[in-house]
Design a protein around this motif. Structure first.
Motif, PDB file in Angstrom:
ATOM      1  N   UNK A  64      30.700  54.395  43.386  1.00 45.85           N
ATOM      2  CA  UNK A  64      30.238  53.660  44.555  1.00 45.85           C
ATOM      3  C   UNK A  64      28.731  53.573  44.458  1.00 45.85           C
ATOM      4  N   UNK A  65      28.197  52.426  44.721  1.00 46.22           N
ATOM      5  CA  UNK A  65      26.736  52.355  44.785  1.00 46.22           C
ATOM      6  C   UNK A  65      26.349  51.930  46.182  1.00 46.22           C
TER       7      UNK A  65
ATOM      8  N   UNK B 295      24.563  53.367  36.945  1.00 45.21           N
ATOM      9  CA  UNK B 295      25.620  52.429  36.556  1.00 45.21           C
ATOM     10  C   UNK B 295      26.988  53.000  36.942  1.00 45.21           C
ATOM     11  N   UNK B 296      27.897  52.104  37.318  1.00 44.56           N
ATOM     12  CA  UNK B 296      29.242  52.553  37.683  1.00 44.56           C
ATOM     13  C   UNK B 296      30.014  52.992  36.444  1.00 44.56           C
ATOM     14  N   UNK B 297      31.032  53.832  36.666  1.00 38.56           N
ATOM     15  CA  UNK B 297      31.900  54.210  35.555  1.00 38.56           C
ATOM     16  C   UNK B 297      32.803  53.035  35.171  1.00 38.56           C
ATOM     17  N   UNK B 298      33.288  52.314  36.170  1.00 38.73           N
ATOM     18  CA  UNK B 298      34.080  51.121  35.861  1.00 38.73           C
ATOM     19  C   UNK B 298      33.965  50.121  37.015  1.00 38.73           C
TER      20      UNK B 298
ATOM     21  N   UNK C  79      22.095  40.371  37.546  1.00 38.64           N
ATOM     22  CA  UNK C  79      22.168  41.767  37.071  1.00 38.64           C
ATOM     23  C   UNK C  79      23.520  42.000  36.402  1.00 38.64           C
ATOM     24  N   UNK C  80      23.502  42.726  35.278  1.00 36.81           N
ATOM     25  CA  UNK C  80      24.692  42.757  34.414  1.00 36.81           C
ATOM     26  C   UNK C  80      25.925  43.341  35.086  1.00 36.81           C
ATOM     27  N   UNK C  81      25.758  44.214  36.078  1.00 38.29           N
ATOM     28  CA  UNK C  81      26.947  44.847  36.673  1.00 38.29           C
ATOM     29  C   UNK C  81      27.544  44.043  37.831  1.00 38.29           C
TER      30      UNK C  81
ATOM     31  N   UNK D 193      34.272  43.191  28.918  1.00 32.44           N
ATOM     32  CA  UNK D 193      32.917  43.051  28.358  1.00 32.44           C
ATOM     33  C   UNK D 193      31.970  44.069  28.991  1.00 32.44           C
ATOM     34  N   UNK D 194      32.085  44.186  30.307  1.00 30.26           N
ATOM     35  CA  UNK D 194      31.209  45.109  31.027  1.00 30.26           C
ATOM     36  C   UNK D 194      31.445  46.539  30.564  1.00 30.26           C
ATOM     37  N   UNK D 195      32.714  46.869  30.364  1.00 33.24           N
ATOM     38  CA  UNK D 195      33.052  48.208  29.898  1.00 33.24           C
ATOM     39  C   UNK D 195      32.427  48.474  28.524  1.00 33.24           C
TER      40      UNK D 195
END
Ligand code: HEM
Ligand SMILES: [Ca+2]
Length: 792
Positions: A92-93, A517-520, A721-723, A735-737
């Motif tokens: 969670x961000x 960064x998130x884990x997933x 932003x990439x996430x 891809x993000x993973x």
């Protein structure tokens, strides 16, 4: 099994630097974890029958908890067979930027301005610019300009204003001069002038042409624009190159408009700079990569140039041997630094004047009159503009226009470096003006270590573009370029938020600001109300913290045995001189130093390569003083004192110097007590150097507050932003993973020629938790570009 490099002796245990408190309470379960022979993931649980507390992940995904892992070496085998570690999931961000919400500081105008008064103010403003031009004509005919190969000349190359920047600057000057005239007509006190005048709009006057128009945006565009316009669809100029810096607190200009922050009682910056000592005190955990990466990030997000003459030459403010010019020969935009006769270093050379030119200012974004804001000629977003350029013109000049690639220079058939620009004349060379590289940022040649990272990213771009062209044979040059750039930018952001920032800010603050960064999965925290502009405080003080990490030299390790030493590359001998990088041995030897060399400790000590020899040329025995320049730049930009930021960041303002003791090292408090009259006057940058470190990080509470605010803006305020999920341009989950398992270590593996052994986290020195692993193995995950195979 995991092995250490046979010939490399690290000194274990590498824990317990004084500024880093024990954080093992975060992992309060004292289990020993062993890598299971069968390679199964195995992480500790609270009690034998319970599931594991944490998942085993590729070790780089645990980078934010690196210190805790040093205390508790919990390694495991990740599902993909790579070297793994056990650490918490980030699921969670919190969106967090609103630390410094914009507050209205406007004060009322005492009365209305007549049309005639406005016309007069505008005329005066124009006259002022003409006077400068007349002065310059006179100076030019007397050949008053820094000579090639002098420190002043190299300095002017670092602060070079592009033509757009220069044009914006002259517009800004007109607005400032008109504001000054209006303030005197209305008899406004400095305290109010800069605010009251914001009721008046430039647009309705003869100066209307200085107002920047809003670009038209294509809301469904899949890629960033070159100059970052239209990233924010509501405010298309936010974060755009050549726009003004933002401020956390309003400026303290002596005249309320643009006169530097100077008043009786403020000590000369030269004497404040001498608080700083030239002691060699290495950090025993962080590598020099933390310094080099920090500079890359700085050069991505901010470049505030200084004024140049109307015919685009550098402005000279002192004589060649460091003395004052006579007043009638001193350019009106000079702001030279006063050096005391008895300065412990410069005294021996009789140097009493350091070249310094005022920063370019920008017309206000809202087209209002008022106080000056400085111009940022780079895109504020962390968008790899340091590689690609911040304007369309620069970006286009760097492209090959074949296969999506960037232009390069190839030496000896296979050694690839940056393109060379024969027209660029600002490098120190034996032959006048030859062999200067070009890159996305003007300062690419400043120091060899920085140039190496430019080459690394250039090479990675071309490597990935080539691979993508095989995977997607139908993609044309444009698509290959844009898709590669998008991946490179994501990696640049990920490495910054996953590896770099936690090593400086610590995991706790990262979490508090929602920066991990998130884990997933995706983040959905994009917020168009967040202004992703760079704050003036970040650019002039907080992020210059990195100047304390600089070392005097890089070591050259000639091969992976670390047994063959090739000597040292001294910063003071290699300013603006990239010549050594025409030799592949040096390039690879420097990368080895990135992995093993330590940064200097973050403290109030700064090495003499930048304290006394900044931009020293081979023909001089002294250079400039970066610490004095940082402090002086703060006064040029009228940044309020440290104390005001203490308050802005949620603490109580200090009433006396002794109130600073819980926050600052006593040795610093003792020294500033004697220099400053009032605790409110203490310059922000010296506060940055003197603060005690926050938990798990290296910088102090005010510095980290300004930095975390900035990086939160650059995350939640960046539509690309990439996430971020839910956007037309979002990466697929797969891809993000894949991006999240990438590391600077892998980037260096891919782009070096002869470096085959790496630690998995190159921001930290080699240790049991950061073992040597071969590039060709699985331990440093690669990016699977097949995930970018497209069906159209
Ligand atoms: C070899 C190492 C470095 C050198 C020689 C160097 C030199 C300089 C110089 C000459 C300036 C301009 C000073 C002025 O006139 O105001 C500057 C600005 C700056 N530096 Fe460094 N620096 C180095 C490393 C770093 C690092 C490691 C960081 C951060 C982690 C950093 C952050 C900054 C920032 C944020 C600015 C302001 C840039 C702008 O807004 O234009 N620098 N540096
Ligand atoms: Ca940028």
């Amino acid at each position: 099994q995991y092995q250490y490099h046979p010939n490399y002796a690290y000194s274990a245990p590498l824990v317990g630097a004084s500024s880093r408190p024990d954080l093992s309470y975060v992992f309060s379960y004292p289990f020993n974890l062993y890598r299971t022979p069968g390679g199964e993931p195995w992480c500790p649980s609270a009690s034998p029958n319970q599931p594991p507390l944490f998942q085993c992940k590729p070790a780089i995904r645990c980078s934010p908890w690196f210190i805790e892992l040093l205390y508790n070496p919990w390694w495991c085998t990740a599902a993909d067979g790579s070297f793994g570690a056990c650490c918490p999931d980030v699921y969670k961000t919190t969106s967090s930027v609103a630390r410094f919400p914009e507050s209205s500081k406007l004060t009322a105008m005492p009365r209305d301005i007549t049309k005639e008064e406005m016309t007069r103010a505008v005329t005066v403003a124009r006259q002022h610019v003409e006077e400068i031009s007349a002065f310059e004509w006179h100076a030019w005919s007397n050949m008053l300009a820094p000579w090639q190969n002098s420190a002043a000349y190299s300095y002017s190359a670092t602060t070079y204003a592009s033509l757009i920047g220069q044009q914006q600057g002259w517009k800004g000057l007109q607005s400032v001069e008109a504001s000054r005239k209006l303030a005197s007509l209305l008899k406004l006190e400095p305290e109010y002038a800069g605010f009251a005048l914001q009721h008046l709009c430039v647009r309705e006057t003869a100066l209307s042409s200085i107002c920047r128009e809003q670009p038209k945006c294509n809301a469904s565009a899949l890629y960033r624009t070159y100059d970052a316009s239209c990233n924010n669809l509501d405010y298309p100029n936010w974060g755009r190159s050549n726009s003004p810096l933002e401020r956390i607190l309003p400026p303290q200009y002596a005249d309320g408009i643009w006169a530097p922050r100077e008043w009786p009682g403020l000590p000369p910056v030269d004497s404040v700079s001498r608080i700083v000592q030239d002691i060699d005190y290495p950090d025993n955990q962080l590598t020099i990569t933390v310094m080099h990466w920090g500079q890359m990030v700085a050069h991505d997000v901010t470049h505030v140039p200084t004024f140049r003459t109307l015919n685009n030459s550098a402005i000279q403010c002192c004589t060649g041997d460091g003395k004052y010019l006579s007043p009638e020969r001193t350019h009106p935009l000079c702001f030279p630094i006063d050096v005391a006769h008895n300065n412990e270093f410069y005294g021996q050379f009789g140097v009493t004047c350091h070249d310094f030119v005022r920063s370019v200012i920008a017309p206000r974004e809202d087209c209002k009159f008022g106080y000056a804001d400085q111009l940022n000629q780079n895109t504020a977003y962390l968008d790899a503009s340091v590689i690609y350029g911040s304007t369309e013109k620069v970006a286009r000049s760097l492209r090959e226009y074949v296969g999506g690639r960037m232009r390069v220079t190839i030496i000896g058939g296979d050694y690839v470096v940056l393109p060379v620009d024969p027209n660029r004349k600002d490098c120190i060379t034996d032959e006048y003006g030859s062999e200067c590289f070009v890159g996305g940022d003007q300062r690419v040649n400043q120091y060899t270590g920085l140039t190496v990272l430019h080459i690394v990213w250039l090479r990675l771009h071309n490597k990935y573009a080539n691979q993508l062209s095989v995977i997607n044979p139908l993609w044309d040059d444009e698509r290959l370029y844009q898709e590669t750039k998008k991946i490179i930018t994501a990696l640049f952001q990920h490495i910054t938020y996953n590896e770099y920032l936690p090593s400086v800010l610590g995991p706790n603050l990262m979490e508090e600001y929602g920066l991990l960064p998130l884990t997933s999965g995706y983040t959905y925290t994009y917020d168009p109300a967040v202004k992703a502009q760079i704050t003036n405080e970040f650019a002039t003080a907080a992020f210059r913290y990195g100047h304390s990490l600089i070392r005097n030299y890089n070591e050259l390790w000639l091969d992976d045995t670390y047994a063959n030493y090739g000597g040292e590359l001294h910063l003071k001998d290699w300013y603006n001189n990239p010549k050594v990088l025409f030799d592949p041995i040096v390039f690879n030897a420097l990368i080895r130093h990135f992995i093993t060399g330590t940064a200097q400790n973050f403290d109030e000590n700064v090495v003499d390569a930048v304290h006394n020899y900044l931009f020293k040329s081979p023909y001089q025995s002294w250079g400039l003083d970066l610490i004095a320049a940082n402090l002086w730049r703060g006064r040029d930009h009228a940044i309020p004192g440290y104390n005001f930021y203490l308050e802005a960041c949620g603490s109580k303002r200090a009433a006396t110097f002794d109130d600073l003791l819980p926050i600052m090292r006593p040795a610093i408090v003792e020294k500033i007590k004697y220099l400053y009259k009032s605790v409110d006057d203490v310059d922000l940058f010296i506060g940055v150097l003197g603060e005690w470190a926050i938990k798990g990080g290296i910088v102090g509470p005010v510095t980290s507050c300004i930095m975390a605010d900035q990086f939160a803006r650059l995350k939640d305020g960046d539509r690309f932003f990439y996430e971020h999920g839910g956007q037309p341009h979002s990466f697929t989950p797969a891809q993000l993973d894949a991006i999240r398992s990438m590391s600077l270590a892998r980037v260096l593996c891919e782009t070096s020629d002869t470096v085959d052994w790496m630690t998995h986290n190159v921001f930290w020195t080699p240790s049991p938790m950061n073992p040597w692993v071969p590039c060709y193995g699985k331990d440093i995950p690669r990016l699977n570009l097949n995930l970018w195979k497209s069906t159209y």
